[in-house]
Enzyme design. Structure first.
Site, short mmCIF file in Angstrom:
data_model
loop_
_atom_site.label_atom_id
_atom_site.label_comp_id
_atom_site.label_asym_id
_atom_site.label_seq_id
_atom_site.Cartn_x
_atom_site.Cartn_y
_atom_site.Cartn_z
N GLU A 233 0.51 -1.38 0.01
CA GLU A 233 -0.22 0.01 -0.29
C GLU A 233 0.50 1.12 0.64
OE1 GLU A 233 -3.94 0.59 2.24
OE2 GLU A 233 -2.71 -0.41 2.35
N ASP A 234 1.87 1.77 0.28
CA ASP A 234 2.66 1.95 1.10
C ASP A 234 4.04 2.53 0.42
OD1 ASP A 234 0.66 2.92 2.64
OD2 ASP A 234 1.33 2.68 4.12
N ASP B 189 -1.95 -5.30 13.58
CA ASP B 189 -2.21 -4.47 13.18
C ASP B 189 -2.92 -3.07 14.07
OD1 ASP B 189 -2.37 -1.98 11.27
OD2 ASP B 189 -4.03 -2.81 10.46
N ASP C 238 -15.89 -8.60 41.56
CA ASP C 238 -14.86 -9.04 40.88
C ASP C 238 -13.84 -7.55 40.35
OD1 ASP C 238 -16.90 -8.49 39.09
OD2 ASP C 238 -16.19 -9.54 37.20
MN MN Z 1 -0.47 -1.46 9.17
#
Ligand code: MN
Length: 570
Positions: A76-77, A138, A259
């Site tokens: 993607e990047d 992620d 609890d």
């Molecule tokens: Mn990521």
């Protein structure tokens, strides 16, 4: 941030040299290609995939998953192509990265926000459950660093996390992920309540600290007397979101929450769980109705443990949870925990819940294969067989019934696109309108300005929406497009036949006998005089086009018949 590779490697259990090499290579590769990129926090971008991979390594997932975690954002990047990744890391890692990238692009454009569909989509799209684990890791890291994201985006991301990732983590039995994600989301979704609950929790925990130490000590002493050796006895503090839910159920009365802080005793085996429970009840009286045997009766998501709440001294109340190390690991890491065990998986915990039938199926497969690597390769999710999830080139999801074609896709986008559709590019390849779509197909519909719907489309369309639109449009145009192939007439429900003939005695009888010869029922008939000609209209449903052709040619051969035309009735 250091991003020291050693941090990941030290999490590996007995790593083989080959595994270390792959992770090292992925580390260097990702670090290089992300070089110069920054996160919102100002840190180098690489810190994100690095932390993602670290989370995956801490789950003791396999090497391919950890490497894919390091590389998950490079398609993607960065300028790196699929070809590059295949060459460097092979098909398996490439597929994991591709899966994670695809899921990252999802936007769901339903009539409403169809969250359940999005969750299903995730599972259907992921195909390989490791992709979901990468996405969860992620998301976990992105949530941990959400404060650096632009303010107006934070709430949206938090809500997505809450609606999609939290239920997914829960469904996969990953209590740790679910818990942390919920607590990370909480301040963004309900900032005021978050502050209140945090304050209550802090005060109460401080108050109970000393007491719980004493309780721990008593338990240790008593267990030793019976020579039970616990693996650990620890204080466990209720998570803020889960405390908030409980407070809401109890009119915000903290006194009713027993609890908030509990003791958690981890032991070797199931027998020890029950032994410890007996010993605890010998020391302190249990609160009636609060002994829960989730070992015999696991929770829906597979959770197993013994819970009891006891009156300790001076009227204090403490919850105690008892479980084996394995139960603990499964409660925290769910499906991911199963990779960590080389031994046979304890199936019991998943069995009773029909909603988790698919998890059972996974575990069954795992049992069938002696080699865990095979298991990973075969780990495919096909649980949503009734739907296909397809994409527009922009990444919007179009979800269709299985068997749908390009025509359905086109009409799902817009009737104007459907009506003018001429073909499509499916995953960049030219395809015809009747092509059946598969999960994950990216479809670009091609249109021609003067194109009109074809009658044949009715048979190639699966969705009611498309069929309705085609019929509407065909009726509007009032004719059968000339490009309707004759052979496709068999697809048509009703055919109207129009016979033009010079009138004569016995004409109608001759026509009728053609139909009876072929055992075709005439559903409707009428005739009228038009000038010197008799016009006979007949409506019938042909069995197939051979029958139709024969009938038609027989009719044409009737004495004094000038012309036989046919028309499709919708
Ligand atoms: Mn990521």
């Amino acid at each position: 941030m250091e991003c020291d590779l050693q941090e990941i490697l030290s999490l590996l259990k007995e790593p083989k040299e080959a595994d270390v090499k792959i992770i090292e290579k992925a580390y260097t590769f990702a670090k290089n290609v992300h070089n110069g990129q920054e996160r919102f926090s100002g840190e180098p971008y690489f810190s994100h995939p690095f932390e993602t991979a670290k989370i995956l390594a801490s789950l003791h997932l396999d090497t391919a998953t950890i490497a894919a975690g390091l590389l998950h954002d490079i398609i993607e990047d960065t300028a790196v192509t699929e070809k590059d990744i295949r060459k460097e890391f092979g098909e398996e890692i490439l597929n994991l990265i591709k899966g994670a990238t695809k899921l990252g692009k999802l936007k769901y454009h339903g009539v409403e926000r169809h969250v359940e569909n999005l969750r299903k989509l995730f599972l259907a799209m992921a195909r390989d459950i490791r992709v979901i684990l990468i996405k969860l890791a992620d998301r976990l890291h992105n949530m941990r660093t959400l404060q650096y994201v632009r303010e107006e985006k934070r709430k949206r991301i938090a809500l997505d996390t809450f609606e999609i990732y939290v239920p997914l983590a829960n469904r996969l039995g990953m209590g740790y992920f679910k818990g942390e994600l919920e607590d990370l989301v909480f301040p963004y979704l309900h900032p005021e309540q978050y502050k209140i609950v945090k304050k209550i929790s802090r005060e109460k925990i401080k108050e109970s600290e000393k007491h719980l130490l004493k309780v721990k000590h008593t338990i240790e002493t008593e267990l030793a007397k019976d020579s039970v050796k616990p693996l650990s006895i620890n204080k466990r503090v209720k998570r803020l979101w889960s405390l908030y839910k409980k407070l809401k159920d109890n009119e915000m009365q903290i006194e009713r929450v027993y609890d908030l802080a509990a003791m958690r005793i981890i032991v070797e085996n199931v027998e020890d769980c029950y032994r410890v429970l007996g010993i605890i009840h010998k020391i302190w009286k249990p609160l009636p109705g609060r002994i829960k045997d989730y070992i015999a009766l696991p929770k829906l998501n597979g959770y197993q443990s013994l819970h009891t709440t006891v009156f300790t001294d001076k009227g204090k109340i403490v919850e105690i949870q008892i479980r084996t190390a394995k139960m603990h690991k499964e409660a925290e890491y769910g499906i991911a925990a199963h990779w960590a065990y080389k031994e046979n998986v304890a199936k019991k915990s998943w069995v009773s819940n029909p909603k988790l039938a698919w998890v059972n199926q996974l575990l069954d497969w795992q049992k069938d294969v002696s080699n865990p690597e095979d298991f990973l390769e075969n780990l495919r999710i096909d649980f949503f067989e009734d739907r296909v999830f397809t994409f527009t080139p922009k990444g919007d999801v179009i979800d269709l019934p299985k068997g749908s074609t390009v025509i359905d896709f086109a009409y799902a986008i817009h009737s104007a696109i459907g009506n003018k559709a001429s073909g499509a590019k499916i995953n960049e390849k030219f395809s015809s309108l009747d092509t059946i779509l598969n999960n994950g197909d990216i479809v670009e519909v091609q249109t021609i300005k003067d194109k009109k719907p074809n009658i044949v489309w009715l048979k190639n369309a699966k969705t009611t929406l498309a069929k309705k639109q085609i019929k509407l449009s065909l009726k509007k145009y009032g004719y059968i497009p000339s490009d309707t192939p004759e052979k496709n007439i068999k697809n048509i429900e009703k055919i109207e036949i129009i016979i033009k003939a010079e009138n004569r005695v016995g004409l109608l009888k001759d026509v009728a006998s053609v139909f009876s010869e072929f055992r075709a029922n005439i559903e409707n008939t009428n005739s009228r005089q038009e000038g010197e000609f008799k016009i006979i209209n007949l409506l019938f449903t042909p069995k197939n086009h051979i029958q139709f052709d024969k009938i038609k040619s027989k009719l044409e051969n009737i004495k004094k018949v000038r012309e036989v035309t046919s028309r499709i009735r919708l």
